[in-house]
Scaffold this motif. Structure first.
Motif, PDB file in Angstrom:
ATOM      1  N   MET A   1       0.802  -1.599   0.222  1.00  0.00           N
ATOM      2  CA  MET A   1       0.005   0.199   0.181  1.00  0.00           C
ATOM      3  C   MET A   1       0.696   1.475  -0.292  1.00  0.00           C
ATOM      4  SD  MET A   1      -2.501   1.197   2.573  1.00  0.00           S
ATOM      5  CE  MET A   1      -1.135   2.236   3.491  1.00  0.00           C
ATOM      6  N   MET A   2       0.626   2.562  -1.009  1.00  0.00           N
ATOM      7  CA  MET A   2       1.003   2.933  -0.921  1.00  0.00           C
ATOM      8  C   MET A   2       0.502   4.779   0.147  1.00  0.00           C
ATOM      9  SD  MET A   2       3.652   4.993  -2.677  1.00  0.00           S
ATOM     10  CE  MET A   2       4.207   5.803  -2.886  1.00  0.00           C
ATOM     11  N   VAL A   3       1.387   4.977   1.143  1.00  0.00           N
ATOM     12  CA  VAL A   3       0.829   5.379   2.349  1.00  0.00           C
ATOM     13  C   VAL A   3       0.968   6.840   1.526  1.00  0.00           C
ATOM     14  CG1 VAL A   3       1.192   5.541   4.590  1.00  0.00           C
ATOM     15  CG2 VAL A   3       1.673   3.640   4.195  1.00  0.00           C
ATOM     16  N   ASN A   4      -0.088   7.887   2.196  1.00  0.00           N
ATOM     17  CA  ASN A   4      -0.178   8.857   1.901  1.00  0.00           C
ATOM     18  C   ASN A   4       0.737   9.757   2.844  1.00  0.00           C
ATOM     19  OD1 ASN A   4      -1.303  11.763   2.329  1.00  0.00           O
ATOM     20  ND2 ASN A   4      -2.721  11.555   1.198  1.00  0.00           N
ATOM     21  N   PRO A   5       1.832  10.751   2.162  1.00  0.00           N
ATOM     22  CA  PRO A   5       2.595  10.924   3.195  1.00  0.00           C
ATOM     23  C   PRO A   5       2.160  12.266   4.352  1.00  0.00           C
ATOM     24  CG  PRO A   5       3.776  11.279   1.132  1.00  0.00           C
ATOM     25  CD  PRO A   5       1.920  10.373   0.373  1.00  0.00           C
ATOM     26  N   GLN A   6       1.571  13.062   3.752  1.00  0.00           N
ATOM     27  CA  GLN A   6       1.013  13.528   5.025  1.00  0.00           C
ATOM     28  C   GLN A   6       0.499  12.719   6.441  1.00  0.00           C
ATOM     29  OE1 GLN A   6       0.407  17.722   4.654  1.00  0.00           O
ATOM     30  NE2 GLN A   6       0.881  16.858   7.303  1.00  0.00           N
ATOM     31  N   TRP A   7       0.067  11.503   6.370  1.00  0.00           N
ATOM     32  CA  TRP A   7       0.062  11.159   7.195  1.00  0.00           C
ATOM     33  C   TRP A   7       0.365  10.686   7.904  1.00  0.00           C
ATOM     34  CZ3 TRP A   7      -4.000   6.727   4.353  1.00  0.00           C
ATOM     35  CH2 TRP A   7      -5.085   7.594   3.778  1.00  0.00           C
ATOM     36  N   LEU A   8       1.255  10.175   6.896  1.00  0.00           N
ATOM     37  CA  LEU A   8       2.509  10.038   7.934  1.00  0.00           C
ATOM     38  C   LEU A   8       3.281  10.833   8.628  1.00  0.00           C
ATOM     39  CD1 LEU A   8       4.783   7.947   4.875  1.00  0.00           C
ATOM     40  CD2 LEU A   8       3.603   6.858   7.578  1.00  0.00           C
ATOM     41  N   ARG A   9       2.975  12.282   7.956  1.00  0.00           N
ATOM     42  CA  ARG A   9       4.179  13.010   8.419  1.00  0.00           C
ATOM     43  C   ARG A   9       3.473  13.615   9.850  1.00  0.00           C
ATOM     44  NH1 ARG A   9       8.543  16.249   9.679  1.00  0.00           N
ATOM     45  NH2 ARG A   9       7.839  18.512   9.905  1.00  0.00           N
ATOM     46  N   SER A  10       1.736  13.932   9.893  1.00  0.00           N
ATOM     47  CA  SER A  10       1.195  13.795  10.736  1.00  0.00           C
ATOM     48  C   SER A  10       1.284  13.447  11.885  1.00  0.00           C
ATOM     49  CB  SER A  10      -0.535  14.299  10.193  1.00  0.00           C
ATOM     50  OG  SER A  10      -0.744  14.864   9.690  1.00  0.00           O
ATOM     51  N   PHE A  11       1.499  11.864  11.332  1.00  0.00           N
ATOM     52  CA  PHE A  11       1.800  10.708  12.799  1.00  0.00           C
ATOM     53  C   PHE A  11       2.967  10.978  13.316  1.00  0.00           C
ATOM     54  CE2 PHE A  11       4.377   6.818  13.152  1.00  0.00           C
ATOM     55  CZ  PHE A  11       4.027   6.764  14.430  1.00  0.00           C
ATOM     56  N   ALA A  12       4.180  11.556  12.739  1.00  0.00           N
ATOM     57  CA  ALA A  12       6.370  11.456  13.230  1.00  0.00           C
ATOM     58  C   ALA A  12       5.369  13.220  14.245  1.00  0.00           C
ATOM     59  CB  ALA A  12       6.978  11.758  11.230  1.00  0.00           C
ATOM     60  N   VAL A  13       4.985  14.035  13.661  1.00  0.00           N
ATOM     61  CA  VAL A  13       5.034  14.572  14.761  1.00  0.00           C
ATOM     62  C   VAL A  13       4.268  14.964  15.766  1.00  0.00           C
ATOM     63  CG1 VAL A  13       4.059  17.550  15.126  1.00  0.00           C
ATOM     64  CG2 VAL A  13       5.470  16.594  12.954  1.00  0.00           C
ATOM     65  N   LEU A  14       3.098  14.123  15.394  1.00  0.00           N
ATOM     66  CA  LEU A  14       2.253  13.729  17.140  1.00  0.00           C
ATOM     67  C   LEU A  14       3.011  12.577  17.936  1.00  0.00           C
ATOM     68  CD1 LEU A  14      -0.529  13.512  18.891  1.00  0.00           C
ATOM     69  CD2 LEU A  14      -1.302  11.233  16.974  1.00  0.00           C
ATOM     70  N   ALA A  15       4.407  11.929  17.054  1.00  0.00           N
ATOM     71  CA  ALA A  15       4.724  10.957  17.780  1.00  0.00           C
ATOM     72  C   ALA A  15       6.022  11.596  18.591  1.00  0.00           C
ATOM     73  CB  ALA A  15       5.688   9.756  17.158  1.00  0.00           C
ATOM     74  N   GLU A  16       6.707  12.725  18.277  1.00  0.00           N
ATOM     75  CA  GLU A  16       7.210  13.631  18.948  1.00  0.00           C
ATOM     76  C   GLU A  16       7.247  15.041  19.298  1.00  0.00           C
ATOM     77  OE1 GLU A  16      10.847  17.290  17.326  1.00  0.00           O
ATOM     78  OE2 GLU A  16      10.162  15.949  16.081  1.00  0.00           O
ATOM     79  N   LEU A  17       5.833  15.043  19.564  1.00  0.00           N
ATOM     80  CA  LEU A  17       5.146  15.815  20.423  1.00  0.00           C
ATOM     81  C   LEU A  17       3.612  15.831  21.760  1.00  0.00           C
ATOM     82  CD1 LEU A  17       4.652  18.786  18.112  1.00  0.00           C
ATOM     83  CD2 LEU A  17       6.318  18.373  19.542  1.00  0.00           C
ATOM     84  N   GLY A  18       3.811  14.146  21.569  1.00  0.00           N
ATOM     85  CA  GLY A  18       2.943  13.436  22.342  1.00  0.00           C
ATOM     86  C   GLY A  18       1.583  14.254  22.369  1.00  0.00           C
ATOM     87  N   ASN A  19       1.340  15.204  21.161  1.00  0.00           N
ATOM     88  CA  ASN A  19      -0.478  15.844  22.391  1.00  0.00           C
ATOM     89  C   ASN A  19      -0.942  16.267  19.898  1.00  0.00           C
ATOM     90  OD1 ASN A  19      -1.636  18.259  22.285  1.00  0.00           O
ATOM     91  ND2 ASN A  19      -1.294  17.716  24.418  1.00  0.00           N
ATOM     92  N   PHE A  20      -2.702  16.411  20.213  1.00  0.00           N
ATOM     93  CA  PHE A  20      -2.579  16.213  19.383  1.00  0.00           C
ATOM     94  C   PHE A  20      -2.784  17.825  19.006  1.00  0.00           C
ATOM     95  CE2 PHE A  20      -4.186  11.913  19.301  1.00  0.00           C
ATOM     96  CZ  PHE A  20      -4.331  11.759  17.950  1.00  0.00           C
ATOM     97  N   THR A  21      -2.803  19.350  20.300  1.00  0.00           N
ATOM     98  CA  THR A  21      -2.973  20.257  20.020  1.00  0.00           C
ATOM     99  C   THR A  21      -2.632  20.609  19.336  1.00  0.00           C
ATOM    100  OG1 THR A  21      -4.720  19.998  21.573  1.00  0.00           O
ATOM    101  CG2 THR A  21      -3.952  22.462  21.344  1.00  0.00           C
ATOM    102  N   ARG A  22      -1.242  20.432  20.608  1.00  0.00           N
ATOM    103  CA  ARG A  22       0.515  21.361  20.212  1.00  0.00           C
ATOM    104  C   ARG A  22       0.941  20.788  18.341  1.00  0.00           C
ATOM    105  NH1 ARG A  22       2.257  19.612  25.413  1.00  0.00           N
ATOM    106  NH2 ARG A  22       3.745  17.855  24.016  1.00  0.00           N
ATOM    107  N   THR A  23       0.695  19.152  17.845  1.00  0.00           N
ATOM    108  CA  THR A  23       0.527  18.731  16.560  1.00  0.00           C
ATOM    109  C   THR A  23      -0.226  19.276  15.710  1.00  0.00           C
ATOM    110  OG1 THR A  23       1.135  16.328  17.555  1.00  0.00           O
ATOM    111  CG2 THR A  23       0.775  16.764  14.625  1.00  0.00           C
ATOM    112  N   ALA A  24      -1.221  19.678  15.754  1.00  0.00           N
ATOM    113  CA  ALA A  24      -1.886  20.767  15.262  1.00  0.00           C
ATOM    114  C   ALA A  24      -1.482  21.384  14.761  1.00  0.00           C
ATOM    115  CB  ALA A  24      -2.953  20.340  15.557  1.00  0.00           C
TER     116      ALA A  24
END
Length: 296
Positions: free
Chosen positions: A1-24
């Motif tokens: 499956m070809m993963v949407n790069p924007q999904w992965l980017r959001s995921f990686a930032v959330l993994a780093e920041l640990g919070n949905f609000t700060r990620t957004a």
């Protein structure tokens, strides 16, 4: 499956920041958009985060997806570096190698960096198995090993050769195998294996390294020759380790006729050919390394 790069980017930032609000806020997206990206990924890979009240924590599946994202980032950087002629002397040079050849290569890397200050040099000493793992997991772009890997994900090309040497103190007159027996052996992590290979060729009728008492041990390649230089024993090491030792006058190398020579292999991931700057550094190191050997 070809993963949407924007999904992965959001995921990686959330993994780093640990919070949905700060990620957004970091991505200049709505929190609902970030949640949608994560949900889309989780439809394919299962739960990626454990949701706590104020933060999230990666699950094992999440860690695997984060590793995948980082691998794709590294691949992108490698492609940029390979296709860009302007950045040949700017960026990261990462090399992992066994101790002996590492002692010879690291000063050459620093010499090159002095002339190309835009480079960042990362070098690590490690045995063959760790070198292979570091390259396979993309922690280092390239490595040097003494055994050619049988792995389709790895490209291996001949880098050079390194003979083993029988090294004694200069204060000890060498007569033959009995001299070694009287001196005793300074061991190291590869010592018995190297000594067995060399002594079985030099003294085919002798008892071998197992019959010689051990007088010391060190797992630091730069220190193995210290007790030898002080007359406390002999050892067997690759040539580059001996050449890097600070007190050459305190050592003698006993010629062993038909030499035992290891081939050194440059390895890197097959999917990502070496960057142009890495190739230039390797070419320079090979030239300077063997010029130095010829002068020794």
């Amino acid at each position: 499956m070809m993963v949407n790069p924007q999904w992965l980017r959001s995921f990686a930032v959330l993994a780093e920041l640990g919070n949905f609000t700060r990620t957004a806020e970091h991505l200049n997206l709505t929190q609902a958009a970030v949640s949608q990206h994560i949900q889309s990924l989780e439809k394919h890979y299962g739960s990626l985060f454990i949701r706590h009240h104020r933060h999230v924590e990666l699950t094992p599946a999440g860690s695997a997806v984060l590793d995948y994202f980082r691998e794709m980032e590294r691949a992108g950087r490698a492609l940029d570096a390979r296709l860009s002629s302007e950045d040949q002397d700017v960026g990261d040079i990462s090399l992992v190698s066994p101790g002996s050849i590492g002692l010879a290569l690291y000063p050459l890397l620093l010499d090159y960096q002095e002339n190309h200050p835009g480079l960042i040099i990362r070098h690590r000493f490690a045995p063959d198995a760790e070198v292979l793992d570091a390259v396979l997991t993309n922690r280092f772009e390239m490595g040097i090993v003494t055994h050619k890997p049988d792995n389709m994900r790895i490209t291996a090309q001949r880098f050079g050769e390194e003979p083993l040497e029988l090294i004694l103190p200069t204060t000890t007159p060498y007569v033959g195998f009995e001299t070694l027996s009287e001196l005793g052996f300074i061991d190291h992590p590869d010592g018995v294996g190297m000594a067995t290979r060399l002594l079985s060729r030099r003294y085919p009728d002798a008892a071998g390294i197992q019959a010689i008492k051990k007088r010391g041990f060190s797992n630091q390649v730069s220190l193995i020759l210290e007790p030898v230089s002080r007359g406390l024993g002999f050892t067997v090491l690759p040539r580059f380790a001996r050449r890097a030792f600070h007190a050459q006058n305190a050592l003698q190398v006993v010629e062993c006729g038909n030499a035992v020579v290891d081939t050194l292999w440059l390895i890197y991931r097959s999917e990502w050919p070496l960057s142009s700057r890495a190739r230039r550094v390797i070419d320079q190191m090979q030239q300077n390394l063997y010029l130095a050997v010829d002068r020794t």
